[in-house]
Scaffold this active site. Sequence first.
Site, PDB file in Angstrom:
ATOM      1  N   LYS A  30       0.864  -1.180   0.000  1.00 44.74           N
ATOM      2  CA  LYS A  30       0.000   0.000   0.000  1.00 44.74           C
ATOM      3  C   LYS A  30       0.901   1.231   0.000  1.00 44.74           C
ATOM      4  CE  LYS A  30      -1.775   2.941   2.628  1.00 44.74           C
ATOM      5  NZ  LYS A  30      -1.722   4.095   1.718  1.00 44.74           N
ATOM      6  N   GLU A  86       9.520   1.214  10.944  1.00 45.49           N
ATOM      7  CA  GLU A  86      10.617   2.158  10.669  1.00 45.49           C
ATOM      8  C   GLU A  86       9.995   3.541  10.747  1.00 45.49           C
ATOM      9  OE1 GLU A  86      13.697   1.339  10.102  1.00 45.49           O
ATOM     10  OE2 GLU A  86      13.673  -0.721   9.369  1.00 45.49           O
ATOM     11  N   CYS A 128      14.164  10.112   6.493  1.00 48.30           N
ATOM     12  CA  CYS A 128      13.967   9.785   7.909  1.00 48.30           C
ATOM     13  C   CYS A 128      15.251   9.927   8.701  1.00 48.30           C
ATOM     14  CB  CYS A 128      13.413   8.376   8.026  1.00 48.30           C
ATOM     15  SG  CYS A 128      14.334   7.230   7.028  1.00 48.30           S
ATOM     16  N   GLU A 160      10.504  16.289  14.543  1.00 48.82           N
ATOM     17  CA  GLU A 160      10.924  15.959  13.177  1.00 48.82           C
ATOM     18  C   GLU A 160      10.221  16.906  12.210  1.00 48.82           C
ATOM     19  OE1 GLU A 160       9.490  12.299  11.322  1.00 48.82           O
ATOM     20  OE2 GLU A 160      11.525  12.004  10.596  1.00 48.82           O
TER      21      GLU A 160
HETATM   22  P1  NAD Z   1       2.522   8.435   7.402  1.00 49.16           P
HETATM   23  O1  NAD Z   1       2.665   7.665   8.656  1.00 49.16           O
HETATM   24  O2  NAD Z   1       1.523   9.505   7.343  1.00 49.16           O
HETATM   25  O3  NAD Z   1       2.175   7.473   6.178  1.00 49.16           O
HETATM   26  C1  NAD Z   1       2.921   6.320   5.880  1.00 49.16           C
HETATM   27  C2  NAD Z   1       2.026   5.286   5.241  1.00 49.16           C
HETATM   28  O4  NAD Z   1       1.068   4.859   6.206  1.00 49.16           O
HETATM   29  C3  NAD Z   1       1.233   5.794   4.045  1.00 49.16           C
HETATM   30  O5  NAD Z   1       1.110   4.749   3.105  1.00 49.16           O
HETATM   31  C4  NAD Z   1      -0.114   6.105   4.659  1.00 49.16           C
HETATM   32  O6  NAD Z   1      -1.165   6.062   3.742  1.00 49.16           O
HETATM   33  C5  NAD Z   1      -0.242   4.998   5.682  1.00 49.16           C
HETATM   34  N1  NAD Z   1      -1.135   5.282   6.804  1.00 49.16           N
HETATM   35  C6  NAD Z   1      -1.526   6.482   7.279  1.00 49.16           C
HETATM   36  N2  NAD Z   1      -2.369   6.332   8.316  1.00 49.16           N
HETATM   37  C7  NAD Z   1      -2.522   5.008   8.501  1.00 49.16           C
HETATM   38  C8  NAD Z   1      -3.257   4.214   9.423  1.00 49.16           C
HETATM   39  N3  NAD Z   1      -4.009   4.748  10.371  1.00 49.16           N
HETATM   40  N4  NAD Z   1      -3.165   2.879   9.336  1.00 49.16           N
HETATM   41  C9  NAD Z   1      -2.385   2.297   8.409  1.00 49.16           C
HETATM   42  N5  NAD Z   1      -1.663   2.991   7.504  1.00 49.16           N
HETATM   43  C10 NAD Z   1      -1.735   4.327   7.548  1.00 49.16           C
HETATM   44  O7  NAD Z   1       3.967   8.931   7.106  1.00 49.16           O
HETATM   45  P2  NAD Z   1       4.426   9.840   5.891  1.00 49.16           P
HETATM   46  O8  NAD Z   1       4.063  11.231   6.237  1.00 49.16           O
HETATM   47  O9  NAD Z   1       3.957   9.261   4.597  1.00 49.16           O
HETATM   48  O10 NAD Z   1       5.989   9.614   5.922  1.00 49.16           O
HETATM   49  C11 NAD Z   1       6.870  10.422   6.608  1.00 49.16           C
HETATM   50  C12 NAD Z   1       7.363   9.740   7.862  1.00 49.16           C
HETATM   51  O11 NAD Z   1       8.022   8.524   7.536  1.00 49.16           O
HETATM   52  C13 NAD Z   1       8.360  10.545   8.617  1.00 49.16           C
HETATM   53  O12 NAD Z   1       8.028  10.560   9.981  1.00 49.16           O
HETATM   54  C14 NAD Z   1       9.658   9.812   8.410  1.00 49.16           C
HETATM   55  O13 NAD Z   1      10.617   9.993   9.392  1.00 49.16           O
HETATM   56  C15 NAD Z   1       9.211   8.426   8.300  1.00 49.16           C
HETATM   57  N6  NAD Z   1      10.196   7.627   7.597  1.00 49.16           N
HETATM   58  C16 NAD Z   1      10.906   6.716   8.304  1.00 49.16           C
HETATM   59  C17 NAD Z   1      11.859   5.936   7.675  1.00 49.16           C
HETATM   60  C18 NAD Z   1      12.636   4.900   8.408  1.00 49.16           C
HETATM   61  O14 NAD Z   1      13.217   4.051   7.775  1.00 49.16           O
HETATM   62  N7  NAD Z   1      12.646   4.906   9.712  1.00 49.16           N
HETATM   63  C19 NAD Z   1      12.069   6.094   6.315  1.00 49.16           C
HETATM   64  C20 NAD Z   1      11.330   7.059   5.624  1.00 49.16           C
HETATM   65  C21 NAD Z   1      10.371   7.805   6.283  1.00 49.16           C
END
Ligand code: NAD
Length: 461
Positions: A154, A229, A263, A363
Amino acid sequence: MDVVNPATEEVIAQVPSAAVSDLDAAVAAARAALDGPWGKLSARERGRLVRRLGERLLDRVDEVARLETLHNGKPISESRHIEVPAAAECFEYYGGWSDKVMGETIPVKGNYLTYTLREPVGVVAAIVPWNFPLLLASWKVAPALACGNTVIIKPASQTPLTALALGDIAIDAGLPPGVLNVLTGPGAELGQAIVEHPGIDKIAFTGDTSTGKGIMRGAAGTLKRITLELGGKSPNIVLADADIEAAIRGATIGIFYGKGEVCAAGSRLLVDRSIQSEFIDKLAARTRKMTAGDPMDPKTRFGALSSRKQLETVLGYIDSGKREGATLVAGGARTDIGTGKGYFVQPTVFTDVRPEMKIAREEIFGPVLASIEFSDLDEAIARANDSQYGLAAGVWTRDIKKAHYVARKLQAGTVWINTYNVYDTAAPFGGYKQSGFGREMSAHALEHYTQVKSVWVDLNI
Ligand code: NAD
C-alpha cells in the site's frame, strides 16, 4: 484519487481508491499464491524470480525514475542514479538469499532428531511513505518474496505510481498471479483495514511515529507481526578536530539530500563552540548557493517538497524557529523556479538553537537544519541522545578513539563516522527508541520474514 506533481501543482494521474472488498480480493489472491504456485517453487527458482524482478526494474529505470520524480518532486538525477538502482540492487541481493535461508539440527537430550525449519510468515503487507516510495517498498518486498511470502503493497496516497509500476514489472518478470499485489488508497481507511485484516500475517511499515503507534495498537487484535521504521531527529556532531570542509559537505548532504524528507536526515547539527562561528559562516555560504530547480532537469540537485501539506508543515517550523529566537543564517522562505508554481522551499539553516526549541526536538521532515553548540564531548553525546528518536547519527573527527567512543555512546540504529547518508543493501537499517524496531536490509531483515518451526523425531528403536 488525484496524483499531483509537486513541482507544477498539476494533477498528473488518477489512481483507484481501493475498497475493503478489493483488500479482501488481494488477500485471497495472496493466500492462494502462497498455497499454490509460489509455495511450490523451489527456493532457488524463487530467488531467480526475485532477481529477475530487479533486472526488469533496471531495464525500465528511465521510465520508473521519471514517475518517481513526477509524483515526489525529487531531482531526476537522484531517482535515476540513486533510488531506482538501489531498489533493483535490493532485489538482486535478496534473490541471492532465497536458497540460503536454512534451519539447524539441535543436540537435544534424549534420542531424538530435532531440527528447525524456517518458513515464510505468510501474507505480508508493506505500508510505505511518500519520501522514497519505490525504495522503501523494495526494502520490504524483496526480503518478503525471497523468504517465500506473498505481499500486498500500500503506497502513500501522494506517491502511488512507482508501486503500480513495480506491480507491472512483476508481471513482466513472470511472478505468478497473487504473489505481489498493489492497493492504492488512503492510509486512514485502507491502511487501517490492512492493519486489522485477519488474513494478513505481518505488517512492514515505514512512516510517521504516531501512525506507527496506531499500527501497533491496530495489529494487537490479530497479534500480527510488525516491524516499524519511524521518524528521526538525527544528530550530526562536529568535533573541533574535524576536517572542516568535509564536515560542511557532510552536514549539507545530511540535511538537504532528498530535500530533507529523509527519515535519517541529520537535522540537528551539534558543533563544538570553539569552531562554531567559522563553521556556520561557511555552511551558510554553501547553503545559500543551493537553489531549487526543475526536478526533471538532470542538473537539478534540490527539488520540490512532496506536497502542499508538507510545504505548510515546513514553513510552520521555520516560523516557529524565528519566533522562538533562533538565528536564521540561510534560506527561511518559500521559493519558486520562475513558474510561480510548485512546493519549493529554500534550504534553511538556523543557529543559536536551544535544545528545548521545537525545531530542535520535532521531526520537520524538510530542508531545515538546527545548529546547537556544545563545549565538551560528554555534553555533545548527552545532547545528541536527548531525543525520543534514535534512527541515525553522525560524528566528524580526526581522532579515531573519540570517533569509536562516540559511536558506542550514541543511541541510534546507524552511526556514520566522517560521512553521512550512505546506505547499502548489505548493511542493516532501523531505529532505536521511538524510531521503531526491526531492521531492514541485510541478513537481519530475513528474521522478520520467516518463522521458526522445531521438528522432533523419535529415534528410539
Ligand atoms: P505516514 O505515517 O503519514 O504514512 C505512511 C504510510 O502509512 C502511508 O502509506 C499512509 O497512507 C499509511 N497510513 C496512514 N495512516 C494510517 C493508518 N491509520 N493505518 C495504516 N496505515 C496508515 O507517514 P508519511 O508522512 O507518509 O511519511 C513520513 C514519515 O516517515 C516521517 O516521519 C519519516 O521519518 C518516516 N520515515 C521513516 C523511515 C525509516 O526508515 N525509519 C524512512 C522514511 C520515512
